[in-house]
Design a protein around this motif. Structure first.
Motif, short mmCIF file in Angstrom:
data_model
loop_
_atom_site.label_atom_id
_atom_site.label_comp_id
_atom_site.label_asym_id
_atom_site.label_seq_id
_atom_site.Cartn_x
_atom_site.Cartn_y
_atom_site.Cartn_z
N VAL A 92 -7.91 11.65 8.09
CA VAL A 92 -6.47 11.84 7.96
C VAL A 92 -5.97 12.41 9.27
CG1 VAL A 92 -4.67 13.11 6.74
CG2 VAL A 92 -6.64 12.24 5.49
N ILE A 93 -4.86 11.89 9.76
CA ILE A 93 -4.23 12.42 10.96
C ILE A 93 -2.91 13.02 10.55
CG2 ILE A 93 -3.29 11.87 13.24
CD1 ILE A 93 -5.41 9.65 13.39
N TYR A 141 -1.23 9.28 9.07
CA TYR A 141 -2.16 8.15 9.00
C TYR A 141 -3.37 8.52 8.18
CZ TYR A 141 -4.97 4.14 10.45
OH TYR A 141 -5.73 2.99 10.46
N ILE A 142 -3.82 7.58 7.36
CA ILE A 142 -5.07 7.71 6.60
C ILE A 142 -5.91 6.51 6.97
CG2 ILE A 142 -6.11 7.74 4.32
CD1 ILE A 142 -3.40 8.91 3.28
N VAL A 187 -11.98 4.78 -1.08
CA VAL A 187 -11.45 6.14 -0.99
C VAL A 187 -10.14 6.12 -0.21
CG1 VAL A 187 -11.91 8.50 -0.21
CG2 VAL A 187 -13.78 7.11 -1.14
N GLU A 188 -10.11 5.37 0.89
CA GLU A 188 -8.87 5.24 1.66
C GLU A 188 -7.74 4.70 0.78
OE1 GLU A 188 -7.38 2.90 5.67
OE2 GLU A 188 -8.46 1.82 4.11
N SER A 189 -8.02 3.66 0.01
CA SER A 189 -7.01 3.06 -0.87
C SER A 189 -6.47 4.08 -1.87
CB SER A 189 -7.58 1.85 -1.62
OG SER A 189 -7.86 0.81 -0.71
N PHE A 215 3.35 7.15 7.75
CA PHE A 215 4.06 6.59 8.90
C PHE A 215 3.33 5.45 9.60
CE2 PHE A 215 4.60 7.18 13.62
CZ PHE A 215 5.82 6.54 13.73
N ALA A 216 2.07 5.62 9.94
CA ALA A 216 1.36 4.62 10.74
C ALA A 216 0.43 3.72 9.92
CB ALA A 216 0.56 5.31 11.85
N ASN A 217 0.47 3.81 8.60
CA ASN A 217 -0.31 2.92 7.74
C ASN A 217 0.57 1.76 7.30
OD1 ASN A 217 -1.89 5.65 6.94
ND2 ASN A 217 -3.17 3.87 6.60
N ASP A 218 0.02 0.58 7.33
CA ASP A 218 0.71 -0.60 6.81
C ASP A 218 2.18 -0.63 7.20
OD1 ASP A 218 -1.68 -1.21 5.41
OD2 ASP A 218 -1.06 0.08 3.74
#
Length: 135
Positions: free
Chosen positions: A12-13, A54-55, A109-111, A126-129
Motif C-alpha cells: 500500500v502506498i 495505491y494498492i 488479497v489485492e482485490s 487514486f492510482a489504481n484502475d
C-alpha cells in the motif's frame, strides 16, 4: 528496500499531502510513451480524504517495489501500475507498507483490499484502475 522481502504479497502506498499535481510526470517513458496524463484525469481519480493512493500486489515484493521506484526515477519500466503517483508534488511524503501473503495468492488479497477501499470511498485508490484518463 533491503528490508523488503522477496516473497509474494501486497503493498500500500500512502500520501499525506495536498491534492496538487506537478505539470509533467517524472516517470519513465516506455516504448516512447509519455506517462503524463491530463490534469482532468488526476482530478477525476483523486479520492478526497483518503491517504491510500495505491494498492498493489507482487509475486516478489522487493523486485516490484524496486521497479516502482525505478519508474519514478525516470527509468523506462514496462509496468505502469500506479503511474499517477508520480504527478504528486511531494514524493518524499509517500510511504510504503507491505505484507507477505503466505498461503494466499497476492492478486486475491489485492482485490479484497481494493474492494474494501471502493466500498468505503465509492471508487478505487487514486492510482489504481484510473477510470478517466482522457486525452
Amino acid at each position: 528496500m533491503s528490508a523488503c522481502p522477496s516473497t509474494g504479497g501486497v503493498y500500500v502506498i500512502t500520501y499525506n499531502g495536498p491534492a496538487a499535481f506537478v505539470e509533467r510526470s517524472c516517470g519513465g517513458w516506455f516504448k516512447g510513451k509519455d506517462p503524463t496524463v491530463p490534469r482532468s484525469a488526476l482530478l477525476a481519480n483523486w479520492v478526497e480524504g483518503a491517504e491510500v493512493v495505491y494498492i498493489g500486489k507482487a509475486d516478489q515484493l522487493r523486485r516490484r517495489l524496486t521497479q516502482f521506484a525505478d519508474f519514478g526515477e525516470g527509468k523506462p519500466i514496462g509496468h505502469w501500475g500506479g503511474r499517477l503517483i508520480w504527478r504528486l508534488p511531494s514524493v518524499e511524503a509517500l510511504r510504503v507498507a507491505w505484507k507477505e501473503t503466505p498461503g494466499r495468492v497476492p492478486v486475491e488479497v489485492e482485490s479484497e483490499l481494493i474492494a474494501a477501499f471502493r466500498q468505503a470511498h465509492g471508487k478505487p485508490p487514486f492510482a489504481n484502475d484510473p477510470h478517466r484518463l482522457g486525452a
